[in-house]
Design a protein around this motif. Structure first.
Motif, mmCIF file in Angstrom:
data_model
loop_
_atom_site.group_PDB
_atom_site.id
_atom_site.type_symbol
_atom_site.label_atom_id
_atom_site.label_comp_id
_atom_site.label_asym_id
_atom_site.label_seq_id
_atom_site.Cartn_x
_atom_site.Cartn_y
_atom_site.Cartn_z
ATOM 1 N N ASP A 130 0.835 -1.203 0.000
ATOM 2 C CA ASP A 130 0.000 0.000 0.000
ATOM 3 C C ASP A 130 0.873 1.259 0.000
ATOM 4 N N ARG A 131 1.954 1.220 0.739
ATOM 5 C CA ARG A 131 2.874 2.365 0.814
ATOM 6 C C ARG A 131 3.480 2.628 -0.565
ATOM 7 N N PHE A 132 3.869 1.568 -1.235
ATOM 8 C CA PHE A 132 4.453 1.696 -2.569
ATOM 9 C C PHE A 132 3.434 2.281 -3.542
ATOM 10 N N ALA A 133 2.215 1.743 -3.522
ATOM 11 C CA ALA A 133 1.184 2.175 -4.468
ATOM 12 C C ALA A 133 0.706 3.595 -4.210
ATOM 13 N N ALA A 134 0.979 4.133 -3.019
ATOM 14 C CA ALA A 134 0.540 5.496 -2.676
ATOM 15 C C ALA A 134 1.492 6.564 -3.197
ATOM 16 N N GLN A 135 2.593 6.159 -3.825
ATOM 17 C CA GLN A 135 3.555 7.143 -4.329
ATOM 18 C C GLN A 135 2.967 7.913 -5.514
ATOM 19 N N PRO A 136 3.381 9.178 -5.669
ATOM 20 C CA PRO A 136 2.880 9.977 -6.801
ATOM 21 C C PRO A 136 3.202 9.311 -8.137
ATOM 22 N N ASP A 137 2.292 9.448 -9.084
ATOM 23 C CA ASP A 137 2.470 8.940 -10.452
ATOM 24 C C ASP A 137 2.569 7.418 -10.528
ATOM 25 N N HIS A 138 2.061 6.747 -9.487
ATOM 26 C CA HIS A 138 2.039 5.288 -9.521
ATOM 27 C C HIS A 138 1.170 4.807 -10.685
ATOM 28 N N ILE A 139 1.603 3.743 -11.352
ATOM 29 C CA ILE A 139 0.808 3.148 -12.424
ATOM 30 C C ILE A 139 0.517 1.690 -12.077
ATOM 31 N N GLN A 140 -0.592 1.196 -12.608
ATOM 32 C CA GLN A 140 -0.961 -0.202 -12.424
ATOM 33 C C GLN A 140 -0.236 -1.065 -13.467
ATOM 34 N N ILE A 141 -0.164 -2.358 -13.194
ATOM 35 C CA ILE A 141 0.554 -3.258 -14.091
ATOM 36 C C ILE A 141 -0.081 -3.300 -15.481
ATOM 37 N N THR A 142 -1.376 -3.041 -15.578
ATOM 38 C CA THR A 142 -2.059 -3.103 -16.873
ATOM 39 C C THR A 142 -2.188 -1.739 -17.554
ATOM 40 N N ASP A 143 -1.636 -0.682 -16.951
ATOM 41 C CA ASP A 143 -1.713 0.640 -17.566
ATOM 42 C C ASP A 143 -0.813 0.709 -18.802
ATOM 43 N N ARG A 144 -1.360 1.212 -19.866
ATOM 44 C CA ARG A 144 -0.576 1.394 -21.091
ATOM 45 C C ARG A 144 0.088 2.764 -21.043
ATOM 46 N N VAL A 145 1.384 2.766 -20.949
ATOM 47 C CA VAL A 145 2.148 4.004 -20.861
ATOM 48 C C VAL A 145 3.185 4.018 -21.978
ATOM 49 N N GLY A 146 3.778 5.183 -22.199
ATOM 50 C CA GLY A 146 4.710 5.333 -23.299
ATOM 51 C C GLY A 146 3.987 5.452 -24.621
ATOM 52 N N THR A 147 4.737 5.590 -25.678
ATOM 53 C CA THR A 147 4.195 5.656 -27.031
ATOM 54 C C THR A 147 4.125 4.242 -27.592
ATOM 55 N N GLU A 148 2.908 3.786 -27.876
ATOM 56 C CA GLU A 148 2.728 2.400 -28.337
ATOM 57 C C GLU A 148 3.201 2.239 -29.786
ATOM 58 N N ARG A 149 3.939 1.161 -30.015
ATOM 59 C CA ARG A 149 4.315 0.776 -31.374
ATOM 60 C C ARG A 149 3.964 -0.685 -31.563
ATOM 61 N N PRO A 150 3.393 -1.044 -32.689
ATOM 62 C CA PRO A 150 3.049 -2.454 -32.921
ATOM 63 C C PRO A 150 4.302 -3.288 -33.124
ATOM 64 N N PHE A 151 4.188 -4.562 -32.801
ATOM 65 C CA PHE A 151 5.284 -5.495 -33.050
ATOM 66 C C PHE A 151 5.471 -5.617 -34.552
ATOM 67 N N ASP A 152 6.678 -5.393 -35.018
ATOM 68 C CA ASP A 152 6.955 -5.387 -36.452
ATOM 69 C C ASP A 152 8.384 -5.872 -36.657
ATOM 70 N N PRO A 153 8.590 -6.894 -37.480
ATOM 71 C CA PRO A 153 9.966 -7.368 -37.739
ATOM 72 C C PRO A 153 10.900 -6.273 -38.203
ATOM 73 N N ALA A 154 10.357 -5.222 -38.822
ATOM 74 C CA ALA A 154 11.200 -4.132 -39.298
ATOM 75 C C ALA A 154 11.873 -3.370 -38.157
ATOM 76 N N LEU A 155 11.308 -3.481 -36.935
ATOM 77 C CA LEU A 155 11.891 -2.808 -35.784
ATOM 78 C C LEU A 155 13.265 -3.356 -35.440
ATOM 79 N N PHE A 156 13.548 -4.573 -35.884
ATOM 80 C CA PHE A 156 14.806 -5.214 -35.518
ATOM 81 C C PHE A 156 15.841 -5.099 -36.626
ATOM 82 N N ALA A 157 15.451 -4.510 -37.730
ATOM 83 C CA ALA A 157 16.367 -4.435 -38.882
ATOM 84 C C ALA A 157 17.492 -3.454 -38.611
#
Length: 215
Positions: free
Chosen positions: A188-215
Motif C-alpha cells: 500500500d505504501r508503494f502504491a501510494a507514491q505519486p504517479d504510480h501506475i498499475q501493471i495493466t496501464d498502457r504508458v509510453g508511445t505504443e508501437r506495434p510489433f513489427d519485424p522491421a523494428l529489428f532491422a
C-alpha cells in the motif's frame, strides 16, 4: 528515444514501465506477444538471444536485457539508487534475491495459471513446490518490512520496485497475502507514491510489433 520491448502481463516488464514513468523518461513501448512466440522470432533473438522480455533499446544497436539490469541502468543518478557503498550493495542483494528466490516461484506460479498452461502431472507437482518456496520468500519479506518501511534505507529504491512487481499480484498465483500484513502495508505504501501506475496501464508511445523494428 528509449524503446521497451514488453508484455503487459509481465511483472518484469512492469518494473521497467513503472520506473520509466516515475523518472518522466519518454519511451516507445512495443508489445511482444509471448504466447504467440514473438519473443522467439529471429529479429527478437538478434537483440536478446535469451528470447525473453523486457529488453530496453538504449541506442542504435544497443539493447539491454534482464529487468533488474534495466532498473539499475535507469536508476543511476536518481533517488532510486542510493549513494552509500553499503546501501548500494544492499539494493543489489535484494535484486539478486528477487530473481533467485522470489520470482522463480511466485511469478512462475502466476504465469502458469494466468496464461492457462496445461497442468500436467509434472507441472502440478512443481506448482506445489513453487508455492512452498514462494511462501518461504514471502515470510522473509514479511520479517524485513515489519521492521522498516522500505527495503533499503528510508526511501523507495529499485529494490522495492523489483519486489513490488510480482508480490502485488502474487494472489493471481494462489498466494494469500492476508497472511502477510506487513507486506500488505508495504504494498500500500508503494502504491501510494505519486504517479504510480498499475501493471495493466498502457504508458509510453505504443508501437506495434513489427519485424522491421529489428532491422
Amino acid at each position: 528515444m528509449l524503446r521497451l520491448y514488453d508484455n503487459l502481463s509481465s511483472g518484469n516488464g512492469y518494473k521497467c514501465r513503472w520506473l520509466l514513468t516515475q523518472l518522466g523518461l519518454p519511451f516507445e513501448r512495443v508489445e511482444v506477444d509471448i504466447d504467440r512466440g514473438e519473443s522467439r522470432t529471429p529479429g527478437f533473438l538478434a537483440i536478446n538471444p535469451n528470447g525473453r522480455i523486457p529488453v530496453l533499446r538504449v541506442g542504435p544497436d544497443d539493447h539491454l536485457a534482464e529487468s533488474n539490469a534495466i532498473l539499475r541502468y535507469l536508476a543511476e543518478g536518481t533517488p532510486f539508487w542510493p549513494e552509500g557503498k553499503r546501501e548500494k550493495a544492499a539494493v543489489l542483494q535484494w535484486l539478486f534475491w528477487e530473481q533467485y528466490s522470489h520470482e522463480p516461484n511466485i511469478a512462475t506460479a502466476r504465469f502458469w495459471i494466468t496464461h492457462r498452461l496445461e497442468m500436467t502431472p509434472e507441472r502440478a507437482h512443481a506448482l506445489v513446490m513453487k508455492r512452498e518456496m514462494g511462501h518461504a520468500a514471502l515470510r522473509q519479506l514479511e520479517g524485513h518490512v515489519l521492521r522498516q518501511d522500505w527495503l533499503v534505507g528510508d526511501r523507495c529504491t529499485i529494490a522495492d520496485v523489483a519486489l513490488y512487481a510480482y508480490t502485488h499480484v502474487a494472489e493471481e498465483g494462489g498466494f494469500d497475502l492476508d497472511r502477510y500484513p506487513a507486506v500488505r502495508r508495504w504494498l500500500d505504501r508503494f502504491a501510494a507514491q505519486p504517479d504510480h501506475i498499475q501493471i495493466t496501464d498502457r504508458v509510453g508511445t505504443e508501437r506495434p510489433f513489427d519485424p522491421a523494428l529489428f532491422a
